[in-house]
Enzyme design. Structure first.
Site, PDB file in Angstrom:
ATOM      1  N   SER A 179      -3.920   0.437 -12.661  1.00 11.65           N
ATOM      2  CA  SER A 179      -4.894   0.646 -11.608  1.00 11.65           C
ATOM      3  C   SER A 179      -6.278   0.198 -12.086  1.00 11.65           C
ATOM      4  CB  SER A 179      -4.875   2.119 -11.185  1.00 11.65           C
ATOM      5  OG  SER A 179      -5.534   2.291  -9.963  1.00 11.65           O
ATOM      6  N   ASP A 430       3.042  -0.922  -3.195  1.00 15.02           N
ATOM      7  CA  ASP A 430       1.771  -0.276  -3.531  1.00 15.02           C
ATOM      8  C   ASP A 430       0.638  -0.848  -2.689  1.00 15.02           C
ATOM      9  OD1 ASP A 430      -0.422   0.886  -4.785  1.00 15.02           O
ATOM     10  OD2 ASP A 430      -0.365  -0.503  -6.495  1.00 15.02           O
ATOM     11  N   HIS A 455       2.756   2.216  -7.078  1.00 16.09           N
ATOM     12  CA  HIS A 455       1.572   2.021  -7.946  1.00 16.09           C
ATOM     13  C   HIS A 455       1.953   2.076  -9.428  1.00 16.09           C
ATOM     14  CE1 HIS A 455      -2.690   1.536  -8.162  1.00 16.09           C
ATOM     15  NE2 HIS A 455      -2.953   2.717  -8.684  1.00 16.09           N
TER      16      HIS A 455
END
Lengths: 488, 488
Positions: A179, A430, A455
């Site tokens: 991320s 995601d 994710h």
């Protein structure tokens, strides 16, 4: 423990600007906590030691010589103490122990690589807070919360480790991150290639910025994740906003909403209905992010394929109170999978391990990710992207103004021709894959797409339920890492 | 006009730390000027327009929203207004118009490339001074004088130019720079490859830092430039220090030194004799830097091959006052080639276009270049490199402490594997070649050595007296530039 506010909610890992912008002046803070959310306590965790490095507050000026203790976690039980590689997690916007325990891939492959594992906490998160309790008090104390300073922290910390740990001086370093941490890992390789031989950037939306990715893209991917389960599910969610609005305009309607959704607090005004909708929208988004193929506890304890579980309650045509009850059942998958909740608190949305205030500040400075929705190509209530309003809200909150384009100037946006040794992995389920690098740029900058992945699923530990494309992605990642390390 | 002090003298382009460190607390300032030194006034100059860009003071934080007017010079008479390339000079530590007028190579090739020429002034130099007259008053105002901020200035300025000049939006940009400007050009390509397609870094000593290049290297190259003319010349200079010391210990001796060297001020104490020696050593160094094959006026108006001219006076064995007289004759080549000097001022050493104070601050923060001499492999008085003393002197002057290793962390030192599209050109007569990249690193990072070249000779305008290897270097540079631009 941080006070959670919807207006500064970090949805999943990266804040969802859409909801941030929409509701910035609507909510009061709420300190109530109804569920045990700290995965550190729920998870026995991996075996590491905790250290603190005396880190400079300012790397780009010489007048301020303040320092702060930067936390890092270190595991050397797999390491070849004679120059084995260092796997270095470039910590993102939260408690580093949480990322450490949710990045099982590094632990899974450490023995094979005889690697030293290091997880470095990002400044202004977890325990690594310059100016401590006063950090968020004023723009001056927060001035050093930037990605550039964080990368410089990592560089200095690595130099320190290599110069002080016997046997590490010649160790090649690979950056890992998911991320925002993945963005940092990629940028770290771009900006400090002498420090790291390569980077595995999981679900890193480095293209989720102005002029590169359209503001609608993110919410379209969220919608697709639900549409994949049922078109009717999407239609019901899309229809819900108007329905909620119609209830939200009267006292009686708001009371009914509170009762149907078992909200802990009453909805006293229509502005609080907006907050309620933001919370709902954020919940759908979070569900898409953590739509993992097995039961997991990342943002919340959840069943396998939680979007599917939600949509089971929303796959028939419904209206009026019937739809509201279906919606409540659906979000209860997210908020009450354990069955322990007595009421739902719209001032919070997931793990407390994320540093909401820090990320809110970052999204109000460098990390401006334009978001919008139209209710047609996505299932959300229409909302335009309005940078002026966004900027004004930021100024109200932090007395600073965001820079829309700086991040692209600093890191090059989609110009990756000069980059090397970066893996950009993305799960296509995601939402953040909307801003991910999905095409390989060269033989050294490689995109790995995981069709059934949410994710940074690839960074999680191996699981019996891992789909084949995920297993294949991990094999490819390991081979690329070996290739980088063999070239050193 | 800046007050010149020996203790902050920029020798040539890059300050000579050796002399800086040795004499930091010895001299008083002196405002007297005895010769016209500003080449802007002596040289009619090229045809450009002057602009000012509202530049942010701080690129790496959001609390300080101050701005300053950054000067840049622009010449579009050769430009293909429909996307022709931009040749962008990354200004170094001085008045940008001086660099503009001393970088004739860019002007010489502009028509062939149909290029837009831009010369951007470095913050805290020339007219581009954040906080104006108060800039150098305190560490807070000086806090933004770093190479990182300067590179960010260039990036923002280029974005601004491309977005506001019709026809420039798609123009590829090539960075040019000499000396510190060359370091910036190379680092600019490394850190902002999306902004510039490549960099020509002339005489850029990016390796002149701790742990990479030995402190003795620089002075050895100075010595070789003199040895090339005459071994006796080197022997005489090497012998001079002790001779000067022997005169310097008495009032009578110091009086004699003042008279023989026609010094404007008396040498009142032995500490001033140290300053005198620093000034002499700096003079030999400057001569080696500007040892051009034709008469030029870069630091001073000089004849062709000025080191040769000097050594004509020092090529016979000499001692005592005879040697002193020979030394005076030799340095008069540098200080009095025009024959207009009535006395020599040891508080100044060359052009006023360089920003001595700014560079002194930079050499006390990021740009720590260790220097030493031993009197054996070089012709200078033995002097050890002592970082503690260096740092203490910096603290006395600027209330800040230098970081010895940061620059290598930030820019990677000699690790150039990941760099691309950089030409490192070096004249081997130039002392700064000691810290230059003299070997090609890859097919994209190319070293060009010019055996008969002094300090960034290739960036000067073409001259009938240019040696063959220089002409050849320029042809190679042009071909490489074309190659980069063809790949865009």
């Amino acid at each position: 423990m941080a006070i959670r506010k919807v207006f500064s909610l970090a949805v999943g890992i990266l804040v969802l600007c859409l909801f941030l912008c929409a509701s910035s002046s609507k909510l009061k803070s709420n300190k109530k906590w109804h569920f045990p959310r700290d995965t550190r306590k729920a998870f026995s965790g991996y075996n590491y030691k905790t250290y603190y490095f005396k880190q400079q507050v300012d790397h780009f000026g010489f007048a301020n010589v303040d320092t702060f203790p930067q936390r890092y976690l270190l595991a050397d039980q797999y390491w070849n103490h004679n120059g084995g590689p260092i796997f270095f997690y470039t910590g993102n916007e939260g408690d580093i122990s949480w990322f450490c325990n949710n990045t099982g891939f590094m632990w899974d492959i450490a023995a094979e690589f005889k690697a030293l594992l290091v997880f470095a906490e990002h400044r202004y998160y977890g325990e690594s807070i310059p100016y401590g309790p006063d950090a968020f008090m004023n723009p001056k104390n927060l001035n050093y919360l930037t990605s550039e300073q964080a990368l410089a922290d990592f560089a200095d910390l690595i130099n320190y480790l290599k110069s002080t740990i016997p046997g590490a001086a010649q160790s090649p370093v690979v950056a890992f991150g998911g991320s925002y941490g993945g963005m940092l890992a990629a940028w770290f390789r771009m900006k400090y290639p002498s420090i790291v031989v390569g980077a595995l950037a999981g679900s890193a939306p480095i293209l989720q910025f102005s002029g590169i990715t359209g503001c609608e893209a993110f919410n379209e991917v969220v919608t697709r994740a639900f549409e994949r389960e049922s078109v009717e599910c999407v239609n019901n969610i899309r229809a819900s906003w108007q329905l909620i609005n119609s209830y939200g305009i009267t006292d009686v309607g708001r009371k009914l909403l509170q009762e149907v959704f078992h909200l802990c607090q009453p909805l006293n005004a229509s502005s609080e209905v907006d907050t309620f909708k933001d919370w709902l929208a954020g919940t759908w988004t979070s569900l898409a992010m953590v739509n993992y193929p097995y039961p997991a506890n990342f943002l919340e304890p959840l069943p396998a394929w939680p979007v599917r579980e939600c949509c089971k309650y929303l796959s028939n045509p419904a209206e009026s109170q019937g739809l509201l009850l279906d919606l409540f059942a659906a979000i209860s998958v997210y908020y009450n999978y354990t069955g322990q909740a007595t009421c739902l608190d719209i001032s919070q949305q997931g793990t407390s391990s994320l540093g909401d205030m820090g990320w809110d500040y970052q999204s109000c400075t460098e990390m401006v990710m334009p978001m919008c929705s139209n209710g047609v190509s996505d299932m959300f209530e229409p909302m335009e992207w309005n940078f002026t309003q966004y900027s004004d809200n930021c100024y109200k909150k932090w007395q600073i103004k965001p820079l829309l384009d700086w991040i692209t100037t600093e890191y090059g946006g989609k110009s990756l021709e000069s980059a090397s040794n970066i893996i950009f992995s993305n799960g296509l389920l995601d939402p953040w894959s909307s801003g991910g690098v999905l095409q390989s740029q060269s033989r050294n900058v490689i995109a790995i797409r995981i069709p059934d992945g949410a994710h940074h699923l690839d960074l999680r530990s191996a699981n019996d339920q891992d789909p084949y494309d995920l297993q294949s992605a991990r094999v490819q990642e390991v081979n690329i890492l070996k290739n980088w390390l063999n070239q050193v």
